[in-house]
Motif scaffolding. Structure first.
Motif, PDB file in Angstrom:
ATOM      1  N   VAL A 128       2.830   6.299  -6.291  1.00 32.09           N
ATOM      2  CA  VAL A 128       2.508   6.511  -7.708  1.00 32.09           C
ATOM      3  C   VAL A 128       1.011   6.725  -7.923  1.00 32.09           C
ATOM      4  CG1 VAL A 128       4.534   5.252  -8.508  1.00 32.09           C
ATOM      5  CG2 VAL A 128       2.385   4.006  -8.111  1.00 32.09           C
ATOM      6  N   GLY A 129       0.288   6.998  -6.838  1.00 33.99           N
ATOM      7  CA  GLY A 129      -1.104   7.419  -6.982  1.00 33.99           C
ATOM      8  C   GLY A 129      -2.169   6.372  -6.718  1.00 33.99           C
ATOM      9  N   ILE A 130      -1.774   5.180  -6.300  1.00 33.10           N
ATOM     10  CA  ILE A 130      -2.778   4.159  -5.972  1.00 33.10           C
ATOM     11  C   ILE A 130      -3.114   4.277  -4.491  1.00 33.10           C
ATOM     12  CG2 ILE A 130      -3.277   1.689  -5.835  1.00 33.10           C
ATOM     13  CD1 ILE A 130      -3.172   2.727  -8.668  1.00 33.10           C
ATOM     14  N   ARG A 131      -4.322   4.737  -4.203  1.00 33.06           N
ATOM     15  CA  ARG A 131      -4.732   4.946  -2.823  1.00 33.06           C
ATOM     16  C   ARG A 131      -5.193   3.627  -2.197  1.00 33.06           C
ATOM     17  NH1 ARG A 131      -7.219   8.346  -6.040  1.00 33.06           N
ATOM     18  NH2 ARG A 131      -9.259   7.378  -5.669  1.00 33.06           N
ATOM     19  N   THR A 138       0.813  -1.216   0.000  1.00 30.40           N
ATOM     20  CA  THR A 138       0.000   0.000   0.000  1.00 30.40           C
ATOM     21  C   THR A 138       0.847   1.267   0.000  1.00 30.40           C
ATOM     22  OG1 THR A 138      -1.788  -1.133   1.173  1.00 30.40           O
ATOM     23  CG2 THR A 138      -1.793   1.267   1.232  1.00 30.40           C
ATOM     24  N   GLU A 139       1.842   1.308   0.838  1.00 28.36           N
ATOM     25  CA  GLU A 139       2.655   2.524   0.966  1.00 28.36           C
ATOM     26  C   GLU A 139       3.411   2.829  -0.325  1.00 28.36           C
ATOM     27  OE1 GLU A 139       6.245   4.282   3.782  1.00 28.36           O
ATOM     28  OE2 GLU A 139       5.014   2.608   4.503  1.00 28.36           O
ATOM     29  N   LYS A 140       4.041   1.832  -0.901  1.00 30.13           N
ATOM     30  CA  LYS A 140       4.818   2.050  -2.125  1.00 30.13           C
ATOM     31  C   LYS A 140       3.916   2.364  -3.315  1.00 30.13           C
ATOM     32  CE  LYS A 140       8.800  -0.721  -0.724  1.00 30.13           C
ATOM     33  NZ  LYS A 140       9.662  -1.898  -1.018  1.00 30.13           N
ATOM     34  N   LEU A 141       2.778   1.710  -3.383  1.00 31.06           N
ATOM     35  CA  LEU A 141       1.840   1.999  -4.476  1.00 31.06           C
ATOM     36  C   LEU A 141       1.256   3.399  -4.336  1.00 31.06           C
ATOM     37  CD1 LEU A 141      -0.054  -1.415  -4.704  1.00 31.06           C
ATOM     38  CD2 LEU A 141       1.550  -0.489  -6.377  1.00 31.06           C
ATOM     39  N   GLY A 142       1.127   3.855  -3.092  1.00 32.89           N
ATOM     40  CA  GLY A 142       0.599   5.194  -2.851  1.00 32.89           C
ATOM     41  C   GLY A 142       1.472   6.276  -3.438  1.00 32.89           C
ATOM     42  N   LYS A 194       3.637  -3.027 -11.627  1.00 28.88           N
ATOM     43  CA  LYS A 194       4.704  -3.395 -12.562  1.00 28.88           C
ATOM     44  C   LYS A 194       5.762  -2.296 -12.654  1.00 28.88           C
ATOM     45  CE  LYS A 194       1.825  -6.435 -15.402  1.00 28.88           C
ATOM     46  NZ  LYS A 194       1.135  -6.606 -16.700  1.00 28.88           N
ATOM     47  N   TYR A 195       5.319  -1.045 -12.529  1.00 27.16           N
ATOM     48  CA  TYR A 195       6.272   0.064 -12.578  1.00 27.16           C
ATOM     49  C   TYR A 195       7.066   0.161 -11.269  1.00 27.16           C
ATOM     50  CZ  TYR A 195       8.109   4.799 -12.431  1.00 27.16           C
ATOM     51  OH  TYR A 195       8.935   5.884 -12.288  1.00 27.16           O
ATOM     52  N   VAL A 196       6.353   0.120 -10.161  1.00 26.52           N
ATOM     53  CA  VAL A 196       7.008   0.283  -8.861  1.00 26.52           C
ATOM     54  C   VAL A 196       8.001  -0.845  -8.595  1.00 26.52           C
ATOM     55  CG1 VAL A 196       6.622   0.287  -6.363  1.00 26.52           C
ATOM     56  CG2 VAL A 196       5.122   1.620  -7.866  1.00 26.52           C
ATOM     57  N   PHE A 197       7.643  -2.061  -8.970  1.00 29.03           N
ATOM     58  CA  PHE A 197       8.473  -3.215  -8.637  1.00 29.03           C
ATOM     59  C   PHE A 197       9.189  -3.801  -9.862  1.00 29.03           C
ATOM     60  CE2 PHE A 197       5.009  -3.058  -5.489  1.00 29.03           C
ATOM     61  CZ  PHE A 197       5.768  -2.879  -4.341  1.00 29.03           C
TER      62      PHE A 197
END
Length: 247
Positions: A53-56, A47-51, A213-216
């Motif tokens: 890039v805009g994923i709440r 959740t934190e890392k996805l947040g 896919k972008y974050v990881f």
């Protein structure tokens, strides 16, 4: 939240999707539902890392709700589709018997009314025409004609109860044919809602997967949770088939 509650909560959003955007699901719906559930549990840990890039988190938590709505929509569609199939099977059993019953009734009337040209003419008019709808109407018309002119029928020992049977059968077959044709309760409506519910779920699945896919992209262990296992297997199978064809 139960699937029915999810469905009711999301129905307005689902129905608001334009019909022209709807397509048949590109993969088995039950597989897509399971992958959506898997993605939900996988992405919760990120959740934190996805947040970043805009994923709440609220989006992630909305995923099982959309999946539940889609699952309920799939169940409704399956029920309607099976009902129509069952009606078609029942019609296939009953229709030949109804046609035979109609033929027997007309034969009795032709004999009973053989000395009355006016009544014979009405029998001939009933016998004209073809098709299922015509057969159903004929049964009702036979019942009406026989009830209006019972004496010649009684004279040949015809069982007048068959007239009531014909009228009742006409009503029953009319409903059954409508169900078999999908005219009485159109399963296409529930299929459209199912397809929209699938699209509603897929849009969020795709958004979370793209972000993951972008974050990881440099973390294979976390990256694997953001791709479809179904499509990975399909592509692997296709690659193997291509290699076999070339060898």
């Amino acid at each position: 939240m139960a699937n029915t509650e999810d469905y009711n909560a999301k129905l307005a959003e689902i129905e608001a999707i334009p019909n022209e955007e709807v397509k048949d699901p590109g993969m088995p719906v039950d597989v897509a539902l399971q992958e959506a559930e898997n993605l939900y549990h996988w992405s919760l840990d990120d959740t934190e890392k996805l947040g970043v890039v805009g994923i709440r988190r609220t989006q992630i938590e909305d995923l099982p709700v959309r999946a539940g709505a889609c699952r309920e929509a799939q169940s409704i569609w399956n029920k309607d589709f099976r009902s129509q199939q069952q009606a078609q099977e029942e019609w296939a059993e009953q229709a030949p018997l109804a046609y035979e019953f109609k033929t027997d009734l007309l034969a009795s009337m032709r004999f009973a009314y053989r000395k009355n040209d006016a009544l014979l003419s009405r029998v001939s008019a009933i016998a004209d025409g073809s098709g299922h709808a015509d057969m159903i109407q004929d049964l009702n018309d036979i019942a009406v004609l026989g009830r209006e002119n019972p004496d010649p029928l009684t004279a040949i020992s015809f069982d007048l109860a068959q007239l009531d049977e014909a009228a009742t059968l006409a009503d029953t077959l009319a409903d059954l044919l409508a169900e078999a044709n999908g005219d009485k309760a159109d399963p296409n409506e529930s299929k459209i809602v199912r397809d929209k519910a699938y699209l509603h779920m897929k849009e969020l699945v795709d958004e979370i997967r793209e972000a993951g896919k972008y974050v990881f992209r440099k973390d294979p262990k976390r990256l694997k949770g953001y791709s479809s296992d179904y499509w990975r297997k399909i592509h692997r199978k296709q690659k193997n088939n291509d290699e076999d064809a070339d060898s």
